[in-house]
Structures are given as structure tokens and as C-alpha cells.
Design a protein around this motif. Structure first.
Motif, PDB file in Angstrom:
ATOM      1  N   HIS A  87       0.849  -1.204   0.000  1.00 26.43           N
ATOM      2  CA  HIS A  87       0.000   0.000   0.000  1.00 26.43           C
ATOM      3  C   HIS A  87       0.880   1.248   0.000  1.00 26.43           C
ATOM      4  O   HIS A  87       0.954   2.014   0.956  1.00 26.43           O
ATOM      5  CB  HIS A  87      -0.935  -0.020   1.214  1.00 26.43           C
ATOM      6  N   LYS A  88       1.571   1.409  -1.124  1.00 28.28           N
ATOM      7  CA  LYS A  88       2.478   2.532  -1.335  1.00 28.28           C
ATOM      8  C   LYS A  88       2.152   3.159  -2.689  1.00 28.28           C
ATOM      9  O   LYS A  88       1.566   2.494  -3.558  1.00 28.28           O
ATOM     10  CB  LYS A  88       3.939   2.053  -1.325  1.00 28.28           C
ATOM     11  N   PRO A  89       2.521   4.425  -2.903  1.00 27.18           N
ATOM     12  CA  PRO A  89       2.219   5.076  -4.190  1.00 27.18           C
ATOM     13  C   PRO A  89       2.724   4.293  -5.399  1.00 27.18           C
ATOM     14  O   PRO A  89       2.026   4.199  -6.421  1.00 27.18           O
ATOM     15  CB  PRO A  89       2.931   6.428  -4.067  1.00 27.18           C
ATOM     16  N   MET A  90       3.919   3.732  -5.299  1.00 31.37           N
ATOM     17  CA  MET A  90       4.500   2.997  -6.425  1.00 31.37           C
ATOM     18  C   MET A  90       3.578   1.864  -6.871  1.00 31.37           C
ATOM     19  O   MET A  90       3.321   1.674  -8.075  1.00 31.37           O
ATOM     20  CB  MET A  90       5.872   2.447  -6.028  1.00 31.37           C
ATOM     21  N   TYR A  91       3.051   1.111  -5.918  1.00 35.11           N
ATOM     22  CA  TYR A  91       2.208  -0.033  -6.249  1.00 35.11           C
ATOM     23  C   TYR A  91       0.762   0.386  -6.514  1.00 35.11           C
ATOM     24  O   TYR A  91       0.028  -0.321  -7.223  1.00 35.11           O
ATOM     25  CB  TYR A  91       2.294  -1.074  -5.134  1.00 35.11           C
ATOM     26  N   PHE A  92       0.358   1.525  -5.970  1.00 40.17           N
ATOM     27  CA  PHE A  92      -0.943   2.093  -6.314  1.00 40.17           C
ATOM     28  C   PHE A  92      -0.991   2.401  -7.810  1.00 40.17           C
ATOM     29  O   PHE A  92      -1.961   2.054  -8.500  1.00 40.17           O
ATOM     30  CB  PHE A  92      -1.173   3.364  -5.487  1.00 40.17           C
ATOM     31  N   PHE A  93       0.063   3.034  -8.325  1.00 40.27           N
ATOM     32  CA  PHE A  93       0.117   3.346  -9.752  1.00 40.27           C
ATOM     33  C   PHE A  93       0.304   2.070 -10.581  1.00 40.27           C
ATOM     34  O   PHE A  93      -0.219   1.981 -11.702  1.00 40.27           O
ATOM     35  CB  PHE A  93       1.250   4.327 -10.037  1.00 40.27           C
ATOM     36  N   LEU A  94       1.022   1.095 -10.051  1.00 45.34           N
ATOM     37  CA  LEU A  94       1.195  -0.171 -10.767  1.00 45.34           C
ATOM     38  C   LEU A  94      -0.147  -0.876 -10.934  1.00 45.34           C
ATOM     39  O   LEU A  94      -0.430  -1.450 -12.000  1.00 45.34           O
ATOM     40  CB  LEU A  94       2.179  -1.072 -10.011  1.00 45.34           C
ATOM     41  N   ALA A  95      -1.000  -0.839  -9.901  1.00 44.56           N
ATOM     42  CA  ALA A  95      -2.331  -1.441  -9.995  1.00 44.56           C
ATOM     43  C   ALA A  95      -3.164  -0.735 -11.067  1.00 44.56           C
ATOM     44  O   ALA A  95      -3.874  -1.382 -11.851  1.00 44.56           O
ATOM     45  CB  ALA A  95      -3.031  -1.370  -8.641  1.00 44.56           C
ATOM     46  N   HIS A  96      -3.079   0.590 -11.111  1.00 46.09           N
ATOM     47  CA  HIS A  96      -3.797   1.340 -12.141  1.00 46.09           C
ATOM     48  C   HIS A  96      -3.256   1.001 -13.528  1.00 46.09           C
ATOM     49  O   HIS A  96      -4.033   0.873 -14.494  1.00 46.09           O
ATOM     50  CB  HIS A  96      -3.681   2.849 -11.889  1.00 46.09           C
TER      51      HIS A  96
ATOM     52  N   LYS B 222      -4.324  11.519  -1.537  1.00 42.92           N
ATOM     53  CA  LYS B 222      -5.145  12.420  -2.348  1.00 42.92           C
ATOM     54  C   LYS B 222      -4.430  12.795  -3.640  1.00 42.92           C
ATOM     55  O   LYS B 222      -5.022  12.775  -4.735  1.00 42.92           O
ATOM     56  CB  LYS B 222      -5.478  13.686  -1.546  1.00 42.92           C
ATOM     57  N   LYS B 223      -3.141  13.109  -3.555  1.00 46.14           N
ATOM     58  CA  LYS B 223      -2.358  13.479  -4.734  1.00 46.14           C
ATOM     59  C   LYS B 223      -2.251  12.289  -5.696  1.00 46.14           C
ATOM     60  O   LYS B 223      -2.352  12.470  -6.918  1.00 46.14           O
ATOM     61  CB  LYS B 223      -0.961  13.923  -4.291  1.00 46.14           C
ATOM     62  N   CYS B 224      -2.064  11.096  -5.152  1.00 45.28           N
ATOM     63  CA  CYS B 224      -1.972   9.898  -5.987  1.00 45.28           C
ATOM     64  C   CYS B 224      -3.268   9.665  -6.763  1.00 45.28           C
ATOM     65  O   CYS B 224      -3.246   9.351  -7.958  1.00 45.28           O
ATOM     66  CB  CYS B 224      -1.630   8.671  -5.139  1.00 45.28           C
TER      67      CYS B 224
END
Length: 320
Positions: free
Chosen positions: A68-77, A151-153
């Protein structure tokens, strides 16, 4: 009188040639008639691999708290985007292989092209956002938690998905308001913008310039931003004091950089080549790379080169 009748006949013939096409025919790889069954099997397997592989990445990044980090949040998207991107083109082509019906209505073709262009634009933007995330994490680690807030992510992800939608809707409308002459056969396996433009009547130079301008905005600009980000990232990594630190930093970026090279490299060759160098066979092969090959290897690249994803996958298997 005979002259006037001849002129009238020629005008009628010209009007018939400038047809209001009701449907197109996607030729696909029809020049390989003996391989249609083989292609059907190969593309079916590839589509299943894309669906399963990218879905696993989405599931793992959602279920494992360690990711649950920005890097993997964007990877999921990005994995979700890959599924949508491929689903716009490949299932329709598989149906044509199974049924031998290569026809596609004007509306379906326009919808497919619009979604394909919009999702391709979203992929360009999201790859740039992922590069920015790595830049902040490596070059400005102290400010990273403050800048890359949830929020920024979410704002960056939503902006990537929707950023090129209006532009590509306008681009699609401009193409499909043209008249099409003589043939309705698209020498491609999906409704891509350049093969359709070849069927248009008269001078299409304005539309071609428009395409190049849009590609520069939605593809070249994000690619330049990625290059700038990685030039700063590499410079920062090389200044790290330990070899272990440099290796770890490179490992977090190498997967993304490989996907960037695959996607932007083949897409750039397709859209920025001189018109005289375009051939249907080459265009179709290049299209396979950025529409099918990259989404296929995305899960492999990110899972095999990322220890956190591998560890999360093992934990998921132990729970089941």
C-alpha cells in the motif's frame, strides 16, 4: 448534348465512389490464410495471460498491506489500464478469427478507435506519473511522503485516465467525418487511425498534421518528462555511497524503464516514420508490440524484477 450527358455520368460515378461507408472490413492477417487457426490459438492464450497476469498484480497490490504505497498504487492502475487497453482490440479480432466475419460497423469502428486512442494516451500519461513517483522517491526522499499523499496519488491517476479523452474524441470525430473512396477494407487487425486515413478521399494533409500534433502532445511530451526524470534519477543513484544502495535503487526503476522502452519505442516508430516508409505488414507487426506484447510482459517484468511483489505473491499463496 452528348458532352453534357457524359459529364453528368462522370459526376454520378464520382459520387458513387465517394461513399458513405456503412461498415468496414478488418483484413487482419488474412494474407496468411493457412495460419488463421494458429493465430486464433496464440492470441487466445495471450489474452488469457494478459487478463490473469495483470489481474493478479491488481489483487496482490490491493490485498497486501506491504504494497500500500504510491508505487504499487500506480502499478495497480497501470495493470488495470493494460487489461482495458487490450480488451478494446483483441477480443474483436478473436471473434473475427473464430467466425470468419471481418466486418465491423462504422459506429463500432469509431468507438474502438476512440477508446484505443484514449487508453493509449492514458498509458502515456500514467507512465510519466510513475516516473515522477520514482523521481520523488529517489531524488527527494524527505519530501516524498508529503508530496505523494493518497489524495495526490488519486488525482494523478484520475488525471491520467481522463487527460486525453476529449482530445481523442475530437480526433476520432474529425477522421470519421471524412468521405471514404473505392474501398472499405482496413489492412489492419483493429481500427487504427493511420490505416483508416489511407481510405479517405482527397487531400488528408490537414488530418495528418493534426495527428502528429496530437501525438506530440500526448506521447512525445510525456516521454520527454520521463527522460528528464530518469536522467535526474540516474545521476542521484550514481552518487549513492554503497553498491547495495545503488543496486536497490536501480531495481525499483528498471522494470518501469523497460516497459517505457517497449511501449514508446514501437509506438514512436509506427507514428513518426515518414509516410513513404509505411507498409501495412510492418505497421501490423509494430502494432502487435505496443498493443499486445507490452501488456503480456508487464506482469512478468514487474513480478520477476521486484522482490516486494514476489514476496506478496508468496504470502497470498500461503493464505489460500
Amino acid at each position: 448534348m452528348l458532352y453534357l450527358l457524359t459529364m453528368k455520368y462522370e459526376e454520378i460515378q464520382a459520387e458513387e465512389n465517394v461513399s458513405t461507408v456503412a461498415q468496414f472490413v478488418l483484413l487482419g492477417f488474412s494474407e496468411l490464410p493457412n495460419l488463421q487457426g494458429f493465430l486464433s490459438g496464440v492470441f487466445s492464450i495471450i489474452y488469457m495471460v494478459i487478463l490473469i497476469g495483470n489481474s493478479l498484480i491488481v489483487i496482490i497490490t490491493r490485498l497486501d498491506p506491504a504494497l500500500h504505497k504510491p508505487m504499487y498504487f500506480f502499478l495497480a492502475h497501470f495493470s488495470t489500464l493494460e487489461i482495458c487497453y487490450v480488451s478494446v482490440t483483441l477480443p474483436r479480432y478473436l471473434v473475427s478469427l473464430w467466425t470468419w466475419d471481418r466486418s465491423i460497423s462504422l459506429l463500432s469502428c469509431a468507438t474502438q478507435m476512440c477508446l484505443f486512442l484514449a487508453l493509449g494516451t492514458a498509458e502515456c500519461f500514467l507512465l510519466a506519473v510513475m516516473a515522477y513517483d520514482r523521481y520523488m522517491a529517489i531524488c527527494n526522499p524527505l519530501h516524498y511522503p508529503v508530496v505523494m499523499t493518497p489524495k495526490k496519488c488519486h488525482q494523478l491517476a484520475i488525471g491520467s485516465w481522463l487527460g486525453g479523452m476529449s482530445v481523442q474524441i475530437g480526433q476520432t470525430c474529425r477522421i470519421f467525418t471524412l468521405h471514404f473512396c473505392y474501398s472499405n477494407q482496413i489492412n489492419h487487425f483493429f481500427c487504427d487511425i493511420l490505416p483508416i486515413l489511407k481510405l479517405a478521399c482527397g487531400d488528408t494533409s490537414i488530418q495528418e498534421i493534426s495527428i502528429y500534433v496530437v501525438v506530440m502532445l500526448v506521447a512525445a511530451v510525456p516521454f520527454l518528462l520521463i527522460l528528464v526524470s530518469y536522467s535526474k534519477i540516474i545521476a542521484t543513484i550514481l552518487r549513492l555511497p554503497t553498491a547495495q544502495g545503488r543496486t536497490k535503487a536501480f531495481s525499483t526503476c528498471s522494470s518501469h524503464l523497460l516497459v517505457v522502452v517497449l511501449f514508446f519505442g514501437t509506438a514512436s516508430i509506427t507514428y513518426f516514420r515518414p509516410k513513404s516508409n509505411h507498409s501495412a505488414g510492418t505497421d501490423k507487426l509494430l502494432s502487435l508490440f505496443y498493443t499486445i506484447v507490452t501488456p503480456t510482459f508487464n506482469p512478468v517484468i514487474y513480478s520477476l524484477r521486484n522482490q516486494d511483489v514476489i514476496a506478496a505473491f508468496k504470502r497470498l499463496l500461503l493464505k489460500t
